[in-house]
Design an enzyme around this catalytic site. Structure first.
Site, PDB file in Angstrom:
ATOM      1  N   PHE A 125      -0.618  -0.987  -2.879  1.00  0.00           N
ATOM      2  CA  PHE A 125      -1.108  -1.538  -1.613  1.00  0.00           C
ATOM      3  C   PHE A 125      -0.018  -2.407  -1.005  1.00  0.00           C
ATOM      4  O   PHE A 125       0.561  -3.250  -1.678  1.00  0.00           O
ATOM      5  CB  PHE A 125      -2.395  -2.330  -1.840  1.00  0.00           C
ATOM      6  CG  PHE A 125      -3.549  -1.442  -2.177  1.00  0.00           C
ATOM      7  CD1 PHE A 125      -4.299  -0.849  -1.177  1.00  0.00           C
ATOM      8  CD2 PHE A 125      -3.857  -1.164  -3.499  1.00  0.00           C
ATOM      9  CE1 PHE A 125      -5.351  -0.007  -1.483  1.00  0.00           C
ATOM     10  CE2 PHE A 125      -4.912  -0.323  -3.818  1.00  0.00           C
ATOM     11  CZ  PHE A 125      -5.657   0.254  -2.806  1.00  0.00           C
ATOM     12  N   CYS A 126       0.258  -2.184   0.255  1.00  0.00           N
ATOM     13  CA  CYS A 126       1.464  -2.752   0.838  1.00  0.00           C
ATOM     14  C   CYS A 126       1.269  -3.070   2.309  1.00  0.00           C
ATOM     15  O   CYS A 126       0.339  -2.586   2.953  1.00  0.00           O
ATOM     16  CB  CYS A 126       2.629  -1.762   0.749  1.00  0.00           C
ATOM     17  SG  CYS A 126       2.767  -0.916  -0.818  1.00  0.00           S
ATOM     18  N   THR A 127       2.200  -3.849   2.826  1.00  0.00           N
ATOM     19  CA  THR A 127       2.375  -4.007   4.262  1.00  0.00           C
ATOM     20  C   THR A 127       3.835  -3.733   4.577  1.00  0.00           C
ATOM     21  O   THR A 127       4.723  -4.319   3.957  1.00  0.00           O
ATOM     22  CB  THR A 127       2.009  -5.424   4.724  1.00  0.00           C
ATOM     23  OG1 THR A 127       0.643  -5.691   4.401  1.00  0.00           O
ATOM     24  CG2 THR A 127       2.210  -5.566   6.228  1.00  0.00           C
ATOM     25  N   ASN A 287      -2.322   0.163   4.739  1.00  0.00           N
ATOM     26  CA  ASN A 287      -2.685   1.340   3.942  1.00  0.00           C
ATOM     27  C   ASN A 287      -3.756   2.165   4.625  1.00  0.00           C
ATOM     28  O   ASN A 287      -4.549   2.844   3.965  1.00  0.00           O
ATOM     29  CB  ASN A 287      -3.167   0.915   2.544  1.00  0.00           C
ATOM     30  CG  ASN A 287      -2.097   0.203   1.753  1.00  0.00           C
ATOM     31  OD1 ASN A 287      -2.091  -1.020   1.702  1.00  0.00           O
ATOM     32  ND2 ASN A 287      -1.180   0.950   1.162  1.00  0.00           N
ATOM     33  N   ARG A 300      -5.088  -6.789   6.932  1.00  0.00           N
ATOM     34  CA  ARG A 300      -3.746  -7.383   6.966  1.00  0.00           C
ATOM     35  C   ARG A 300      -3.020  -7.027   8.258  1.00  0.00           C
ATOM     36  O   ARG A 300      -2.126  -7.747   8.710  1.00  0.00           O
ATOM     37  CB  ARG A 300      -2.954  -6.895   5.755  1.00  0.00           C
ATOM     38  CG  ARG A 300      -3.424  -7.478   4.436  1.00  0.00           C
ATOM     39  CD  ARG A 300      -2.861  -6.737   3.233  1.00  0.00           C
ATOM     40  NE  ARG A 300      -3.551  -5.476   3.021  1.00  0.00           N
ATOM     41  CZ  ARG A 300      -2.951  -4.307   2.840  1.00  0.00           C
ATOM     42  NH1 ARG A 300      -1.634  -4.220   2.880  1.00  0.00           N
ATOM     43  NH2 ARG A 300      -3.659  -3.215   2.634  1.00  0.00           N
TER      44      ARG A 300
END
Length: 359
Positions: A125-127, A287, A300
């Site tokens: 999980f990322c930005t 995501n 986010r």
């Protein structure tokens, strides 16, 4: 960005300062990830061993066991144990050679080393943000969020991959993991990947491996190694068959060279480029498909957009991007590291370990 920190700096717009203050950020500077060289001129089975010698192998083995135990279904563990030698024939070099070399060095089975490399593919999980400043410079930043931070923060490294003694590309990874979710080809392009969860991950991934599809992080590394420019990188990342859906975020060195690629396993679902002439000077990918609302329980995206607008295009820099990626919930309890990079200034590639004291 070697001097980047989480302390608010003079010159940042006041609204961003308020966002940072509201996040309750510490003034302490997060530590930089260790940096190592890996020579691509060495045979795959041996090239990671000089790096492994810097680490407590019991810690590495324990981390791998924790990830496999939590992330790999038991039926997958049993299946891969039975077919790993056959499956190895379907997987591309140099990745399988590197995995085999590391697992031999650590006295682990090939099945377990392959499984941990696949497990890291399944829950990232990322930005990611790619943006252009008012002078046409391209900046790229990412947070990588993952469980098991108590061990993975100790195993996060920046790696300079060398060909003929020169830096061919740089990437950020975990010890024992041959793929890259974050990387830079100097003076050419930068890449990050964000998970796109469509369900039935293990079933689809294993079937795709036997069709010679490539893991998503392996494609990032192959693209960094082989593509000569931004356009070639986008084409390779958009079209190469994969074992799973993913978002690829790519930044170049010239104005408008920034894009989010939404991938299905067999090809692109969407290409979303920068459009600074019409006000779209940044793209934010978490995501979720960008054309759909982000879920309220994990938004986010909106926080990142607010921080970018508070900063303003004229004030964009690698330091400002780091601060944007430090705004909660973009930065959260699962954030392992933050990387900021710009292919036009490759020496400023910097990864910092987040939440270093969190267990």
């Amino acid at each position: 960005m070697r001097t980047a920190d989480r302390e608010a700096r003079p010159g940042l717009p006041s609204l961003l300062l308020l966002l940072l203050a509201g996040a309750g950020l510490s003034a302490a500077s997060p530590p930089a990830a260790p940096r190592f060289n890996v020579s691509l001129d060495s045979v795959p089975e041996l090239r990671w061993l000089p790096v492994l010698r810097h680490y407590d192998l019991d810690l590495v083995r324990a981390a791998m066991a924790q990830v496999i135990g939590d992330r790999v279904p038991k039926w997958v563990h049993v299946l891969i144990g039975k077919v790993v030698l056959e499956l190895e024939r379907f997987l591309p070099q140099p990745f399988t050679g590197e995995i085999r070399g590391m697992c031999d060095f650590m006295n682990l089975s090939l099945a377990d080393c392959l499984l941990v490399n696949l497990a890291y593919e399944s829950s990232v999980f990322c930005t990611s943000i790619v943006a252009q400043d008012s002078r046409g410079h391209i900046y790229h930043g990412r947070n990588l969020d993952y469980p098991f931070g108590n061990v993975l923060r100790k195993l996060t490294v920046d790696v300079q991959f060398l060909k003929n003694g020169q830096i061919a590309f740089t990437g950020t990874t975990f010890i024992g993991y041959v793929g890259l979710w974050t990387g830079q080809s100097p003076h050419k392009f930068t890449v990050s990947g964000d998970e796109r969860d469509k369900g039935w991950w293990w079933e689809n991934a294993i079937a795709a491996l036997f069709r010679r599809h490539i893991p998503v992080s392996w494609l990032i590394r192959a693209t960094l190694s082989e593509s000569e420019n931004f356009e070639a990188a986008v084409g390779k990342l958009a079209k190469t068959p994969l074992i799973a859906d993913v978002y690829y975020i790519v930044g170049g060195t010239s104005p408008r060279e920034g894009v989010v690629i939404t991938r299905n396993r067999d090809g692109p679902a969407d290409i979303w480029p920068l459009d600074p002439l019409n006000g779209a000077w940044f793209r934010v990918e978490t995501n979720y498909d960008h054309w759909k609302p982000a879920p309220k329980e994990d938004d986010r995206r909106t926080s990142a957009i607010k921080a970018l607008n508070a900063t303003g295009q004229a004030n964009l820099s690698l330091e400002a991007l780091f601060q944007i990626l430090s705004v909660v919930p973009v930065y959260n309890n699962f954030t392992i590291y933050t990387t900021v990079m710009s292919a036009g200034s490759p020496d400023k590639y910097m990864t910092r370990i987040r939440n270093p004291s969190r267990k």
